[in-house]
Scaffold this motif. Structure first.
Motif, PDB file in Angstrom:
ATOM      1  N   LEU A 162      43.952  48.436  36.569  1.00  0.00           N
ATOM      2  CA  LEU A 162      42.637  48.952  36.188  1.00  0.00           C
ATOM      3  C   LEU A 162      42.364  50.312  36.824  1.00  0.00           C
ATOM      4  CD1 LEU A 162      40.530  45.674  36.535  1.00  0.00           C
ATOM      5  CD2 LEU A 162      41.215  46.788  34.416  1.00  0.00           C
ATOM      6  N   GLY A 163      43.341  50.839  37.569  1.00  0.00           N
ATOM      7  CA  GLY A 163      43.159  52.148  38.183  1.00  0.00           C
ATOM      8  C   GLY A 163      42.385  52.107  39.486  1.00  0.00           C
ATOM      9  N   TRP A 164      42.330  50.936  40.144  1.00  0.00           N
ATOM     10  CA  TRP A 164      41.562  50.814  41.383  1.00  0.00           C
ATOM     11  C   TRP A 164      42.234  51.614  42.485  1.00  0.00           C
ATOM     12  CZ3 TRP A 164      37.080  47.878  42.154  1.00  0.00           C
ATOM     13  CH2 TRP A 164      36.623  47.809  43.468  1.00  0.00           C
ATOM     14  N   SER A 165      41.437  52.389  43.248  1.00  0.00           N
ATOM     15  CA  SER A 165      42.048  53.239  44.264  1.00  0.00           C
ATOM     16  C   SER A 165      41.260  53.276  45.567  1.00  0.00           C
ATOM     17  CB  SER A 165      42.187  54.672  43.733  1.00  0.00           C
ATOM     18  OG  SER A 165      40.922  55.201  43.390  1.00  0.00           O
ATOM     19  N   HIS A 166      39.963  52.976  45.559  1.00  0.00           N
ATOM     20  CA  HIS A 166      39.128  53.225  46.723  1.00  0.00           C
ATOM     21  C   HIS A 166      39.104  52.062  47.703  1.00  0.00           C
ATOM     22  CE1 HIS A 166      37.424  56.345  44.065  1.00  0.00           C
ATOM     23  NE2 HIS A 166      37.132  56.960  45.181  1.00  0.00           N
ATOM     24  N   THR A 167      38.962  52.395  48.955  1.00  0.00           N
ATOM     25  CA  THR A 167      38.609  51.465  50.008  1.00  0.00           C
ATOM     26  C   THR A 167      37.581  52.193  50.863  1.00  0.00           C
ATOM     27  OG1 THR A 167      40.374  52.296  51.431  1.00  0.00           O
ATOM     28  CG2 THR A 167      40.871  50.360  50.082  1.00  0.00           C
ATOM     29  N   PRO A 168      36.749  51.496  51.567  1.00  0.00           N
ATOM     30  CA  PRO A 168      36.521  50.054  51.626  1.00  0.00           C
ATOM     31  C   PRO A 168      35.772  49.515  50.411  1.00  0.00           C
ATOM     32  CG  PRO A 168      34.981  51.178  53.054  1.00  0.00           C
ATOM     33  CD  PRO A 168      35.893  52.244  52.499  1.00  0.00           C
ATOM     34  N   VAL A 169      35.384  48.240  50.516  1.00  0.00           N
ATOM     35  CA  VAL A 169      34.817  47.534  49.368  1.00  0.00           C
ATOM     36  C   VAL A 169      33.542  46.807  49.784  1.00  0.00           C
ATOM     37  CG1 VAL A 169      35.230  45.664  47.709  1.00  0.00           C
ATOM     38  CG2 VAL A 169      37.066  47.248  48.280  1.00  0.00           C
ATOM     39  N   ILE A 170      32.563  46.788  48.888  1.00  0.00           N
ATOM     40  CA  ILE A 170      31.383  45.941  49.062  1.00  0.00           C
ATOM     41  C   ILE A 170      31.184  45.129  47.782  1.00  0.00           C
ATOM     42  CG2 ILE A 170      30.219  47.512  50.659  1.00  0.00           C
ATOM     43  CD1 ILE A 170      28.399  48.365  48.331  1.00  0.00           C
ATOM     44  N   ALA A 171      30.571  43.960  47.927  1.00  0.00           N
ATOM     45  CA  ALA A 171      30.252  43.122  46.775  1.00  0.00           C
ATOM     46  C   ALA A 171      28.738  42.998  46.658  1.00  0.00           C
ATOM     47  CB  ALA A 171      30.883  41.744  46.921  1.00  0.00           C
ATOM     48  N   ILE A 172      28.266  42.925  45.421  1.00  0.00           N
ATOM     49  CA  ILE A 172      26.833  42.817  45.138  1.00  0.00           C
ATOM     50  C   ILE A 172      26.637  41.654  44.180  1.00  0.00           C
ATOM     51  CG2 ILE A 172      24.768  44.055  44.359  1.00  0.00           C
ATOM     52  CD1 ILE A 172      26.487  46.654  44.619  1.00  0.00           C
ATOM     53  N   ALA A 173      25.652  40.812  44.462  1.00  0.00           N
ATOM     54  CA  ALA A 173      25.363  39.667  43.601  1.00  0.00           C
ATOM     55  C   ALA A 173      23.888  39.654  43.248  1.00  0.00           C
ATOM     56  CB  ALA A 173      25.763  38.358  44.282  1.00  0.00           C
ATOM     57  N   GLY A 174      23.594  39.378  41.983  1.00  0.00           N
ATOM     58  CA  GLY A 174      22.218  39.268  41.515  1.00  0.00           C
ATOM     59  C   GLY A 174      22.176  38.369  40.297  1.00  0.00           C
ATOM     60  N   LEU A 175      21.001  38.245  39.717  1.00  0.00           N
ATOM     61  CA  LEU A 175      20.822  37.383  38.555  1.00  0.00           C
ATOM     62  C   LEU A 175      20.812  38.211  37.276  1.00  0.00           C
ATOM     63  CD1 LEU A 175      18.094  34.942  39.930  1.00  0.00           C
ATOM     64  CD2 LEU A 175      20.566  34.571  39.773  1.00  0.00           C
ATOM     65  N   LEU A 176      21.239  37.594  36.198  1.00  0.00           N
ATOM     66  CA  LEU A 176      21.279  38.259  34.898  1.00  0.00           C
ATOM     67  C   LEU A 176      19.906  38.306  34.253  1.00  0.00           C
ATOM     68  CD1 LEU A 176      23.011  39.510  32.619  1.00  0.00           C
ATOM     69  CD2 LEU A 176      23.346  37.196  31.743  1.00  0.00           C
ATOM     70  N   GLY A 177      19.124  37.242  34.425  1.00  0.00           N
ATOM     71  CA  GLY A 177      17.827  37.161  33.756  1.00  0.00           C
ATOM     72  C   GLY A 177      18.016  36.960  32.270  1.00  0.00           C
ATOM     73  N   ASP A 178      17.113  37.536  31.488  1.00  0.00           N
ATOM     74  CA  ASP A 178      17.195  37.383  30.031  1.00  0.00           C
ATOM     75  C   ASP A 178      17.884  38.570  29.372  1.00  0.00           C
ATOM     76  OD1 ASP A 178      15.300  39.299  30.499  1.00  0.00           O
ATOM     77  OD2 ASP A 178      13.700  38.329  29.340  1.00  0.00           O
ATOM     78  N   GLN A 179      18.651  39.337  30.142  1.00  0.00           N
ATOM     79  CA  GLN A 179      19.338  40.502  29.608  1.00  0.00           C
ATOM     80  C   GLN A 179      20.653  40.094  28.938  1.00  0.00           C
ATOM     81  OE1 GLN A 179      18.793  44.102  32.509  1.00  0.00           O
ATOM     82  NE2 GLN A 179      19.178  42.314  33.785  1.00  0.00           N
ATOM     83  N   ASP A 180      21.151  41.000  28.103  1.00  0.00           N
ATOM     84  CA  ASP A 180      22.443  40.781  27.468  1.00  0.00           C
ATOM     85  C   ASP A 180      23.547  41.058  28.474  1.00  0.00           C
ATOM     86  OD1 ASP A 180      24.105  40.523  24.839  1.00  0.00           O
ATOM     87  OD2 ASP A 180      24.828  42.365  25.773  1.00  0.00           O
ATOM     88  N   ALA A 181      24.466  40.108  28.634  1.00  0.00           N
ATOM     89  CA  ALA A 181      25.496  40.205  29.664  1.00  0.00           C
ATOM     90  C   ALA A 181      26.388  41.433  29.465  1.00  0.00           C
ATOM     91  CB  ALA A 181      26.336  38.932  29.684  1.00  0.00           C
ATOM     92  N   GLU A 182      26.845  41.663  28.228  1.00  0.00           N
ATOM     93  CA  GLU A 182      27.758  42.782  27.986  1.00  0.00           C
ATOM     94  C   GLU A 182      27.087  44.121  28.263  1.00  0.00           C
ATOM     95  OE1 GLU A 182      30.940  42.583  27.449  1.00  0.00           O
ATOM     96  OE2 GLU A 182      30.775  40.401  27.582  1.00  0.00           O
ATOM     97  N   GLU A 183      25.827  44.233  27.897  1.00  0.00           N
ATOM     98  CA  GLU A 183      25.110  45.487  28.146  1.00  0.00           C
ATOM     99  C   GLU A 183      24.928  45.731  29.638  1.00  0.00           C
ATOM    100  OE1 GLU A 183      21.458  45.586  26.037  1.00  0.00           O
ATOM    101  OE2 GLU A 183      22.386  45.544  24.045  1.00  0.00           O
ATOM    102  N   VAL A 184      24.588  44.676  30.373  1.00  0.00           N
ATOM    103  CA  VAL A 184      24.404  44.819  31.815  1.00  0.00           C
ATOM    104  C   VAL A 184      25.709  45.248  32.480  1.00  0.00           C
ATOM    105  CG1 VAL A 184      23.931  43.565  33.951  1.00  0.00           C
ATOM    106  CG2 VAL A 184      22.467  43.223  31.954  1.00  0.00           C
ATOM    107  N   LEU A 185      26.809  44.584  32.119  1.00  0.00           N
ATOM    108  CA  LEU A 185      28.099  44.932  32.717  1.00  0.00           C
ATOM    109  C   LEU A 185      28.499  46.359  32.374  1.00  0.00           C
ATOM    110  CD1 LEU A 185      30.164  41.661  32.153  1.00  0.00           C
ATOM    111  CD2 LEU A 185      29.054  42.446  34.245  1.00  0.00           C
ATOM    112  N   ALA A 186      28.284  46.755  31.124  1.00  0.00           N
ATOM    113  CA  ALA A 186      28.635  48.122  30.715  1.00  0.00           C
ATOM    114  C   ALA A 186      27.814  49.144  31.493  1.00  0.00           C
ATOM    115  CB  ALA A 186      28.411  48.286  29.212  1.00  0.00           C
ATOM    116  N   ASP A 187      26.515  48.877  31.670  1.00  0.00           N
ATOM    117  CA  ASP A 187      25.653  49.804  32.412  1.00  0.00           C
ATOM    118  C   ASP A 187      26.045  49.869  33.883  1.00  0.00           C
ATOM    119  OD1 ASP A 187      24.278  50.327  30.093  1.00  0.00           O
ATOM    120  OD2 ASP A 187      22.609  48.979  30.542  1.00  0.00           O
ATOM    121  N   LEU A 188      26.377  48.710  34.472  1.00  0.00           N
ATOM    122  CA  LEU A 188      26.785  48.693  35.875  1.00  0.00           C
ATOM    123  C   LEU A 188      28.062  49.497  36.079  1.00  0.00           C
ATOM    124  CD1 LEU A 188      26.087  44.949  36.769  1.00  0.00           C
ATOM    125  CD2 LEU A 188      25.031  46.926  37.868  1.00  0.00           C
TER     126      LEU A 188
END
Length: 405
Positions: A192-218
């Motif tokens: 996927l072309g991953w190159s950077h370090t270090p790393v952080i993870a973020i977790a939240g809720l989807l709500g009533d949004q469209d999953a594909e749109e949210v992922l694309a925007d993120l």
């Protein structure tokens, strides 16, 4: 010259001489097909530096595509009534799909231009007498179809690549949450072309949004900021793994801030920074565990570090949070001697009152104040602060329960 004029070549008229000229030109083209393909590859090696740097296997595939392109043109020119040429099948169908990753769309256009230039430069020799204009117009039509077909081939490849990347991202995120530390993580992320370090993870809720749109925007927002990113949706939960620079790792909440608004209502939890993707499982699990426990702290800031949710996580059964509170809070206090631990316990039991604590311990209030400042230095939690006193109380309770066995 209009499209209509291109479609009406002299061979389409009633004049039989045009057909005779076309037939004679076809014979010349068929005799020259091999030489034309070879000349096209030689011209590519001469003019295109990136072609010379390709592997022998990829160069051979490109040569086959060039030969197929010439053969398909001759066949189409020979049968003008067949309509538009099926270039995607007859030309690009000869090469493996992986070639679209080795050769970019711009490079393909450059190759097509070279092939056309080679043929155009020999129109005088290839065309039968009187058929030069006929051949040039046919080449113009054919090159137009090649351009359209090239765009379609790469568009389909990009669409398939995008779908595969999304599935691969979801697979990596799932592997991280389940503690998968196999070498496959590095292989997958490299694809996927991953190159950077270090790393952080973020977790939240989807709500009533469209999953594909949210992922694309993120993904788009993180990449605009120069970060590598992996994102996946698991039920109502959105998990994002971000590769950041050293400066952003020093303040992971600030790094996650621009992405916060794309999550649905509720807490957005940021895991601790880790050295690389191989260690990202710890950050991802902390973020997810923190998201699950965040319900117990309705007034938590957004985004909130997973470390700030240690008490809630520990009460929710998170063993990692329990160990951290015991190791980072209780054990240092116990190791510093009974005065600190006893003073903190009495202080918490007496509504955080300095005077009441001093009376119970038969010491001066300044002594209590000094000991509490030492507690804050050792643990990072301030006893007089609401959140700090809560975390300290939970840590001391857990530590004493752990000593029970």
């Amino acid at each position: 010259m209009t499209t209509d004029s291109l479609d009406r070549t002299p061979a389409d008229g009633p004049d039989g001489d045009c057909e005779a000229v076309r037939a004679a030109t076809v014979l010349r083209l068929e005799r020259a097909m091999g030489a034309l393909g070879t000349a096209a590859v030689a011209r590519m090696e001469q003019r295109l530096f990136w072609f010379r740097e390709m592997s022998a296997e990829d160069r051979s595939w490109v040569g086959l595509v060039a030969q197929s392109g010439v053969a398909a043109f001759v066949d189409w020119f020979k049968n003008p009534g067949r309509g538009r040429p099926a270039i995607a099948v007859e030309v690009f169908g000869t090469a493996p799909r992986e070639l679209t990753r080795s050769v970019s769309l711009q490079q393909t256009v450059e190759m097509v231009r070279v092939v056309i230039d080679v043929v155009e430069n020999q129109v005088g020799e290839l065309a039968a007498p009187g058929g030069e204009q006929q051949l040039r117009e046919a080449m113009l039509r054919y090159s137009r179809e090649v351009a359209f077909s090239t765009a379609r081939v790469y568009a389909r490849a990009a669409e398939a690549r995008g779908a595969w990347d999304a599935r691969l991202e979801a697979l990596i995120v799932d592997a991280l949450l389940h503690g998968d530390r196999e070498e496959g993580l590095q292989t997958w992320s490299a694809s996927l072309g991953w190159s950077h370090t270090p790393v952080i993870a973020i977790a939240g809720l989807l709500g009533d949004q469209d999953a594909e749109e949210v992922l694309a925007d993120l993904r788009a927002l993180a990449r605009r900021a120069g970060h590598d990113v992996l994102a996946g949706v698991q039920g109502e939960r959105v998990v994002v793994v971000v590769g950041v620079n050293e400066g952003d790792a020093a303040d992971p909440v600030a790094a996650a801030g621009p992405l916060e608004g794309l999550f649905g209502p509720g807490a957005v939890v940021v895991g601790p920074p880790v050295t690389d993707l191989q260690a990202a499982s710890r950050s991802a699990r902390a973020a997810v565990d923190g998201l699950r426990a965040a319900r117990a702290w309705p007034d938590a800031p957004r985004p909130v570090p997973a470390e700030d949710l240690l008490p809630e996580r520990a009460l929710d059964g998170d063993e990692a949070a329990r160990r951290k509170l015991i190791e980072d809070v209780y054990l240092p206090l116990r190791g510093a001697g009974s005065p600190l631990l006893d003073t903190l316990t009495v202080y918490l039991e007496h509504a955080s009152s300095l005077e009441s604590t001093a009376r119970m311990l038969f010491v001066h209030p300044n002594t209590v104040r000094y000991r509490l400042s030492r507690v804050a230095e050792l643990t990072g939690f301030t006893p007089s602060d609401g959140r700090g006193s809560f975390a300290l109380r939970v840590a001391v309770t857990l530590g004493r329960l752990a000593e029970r066995g």
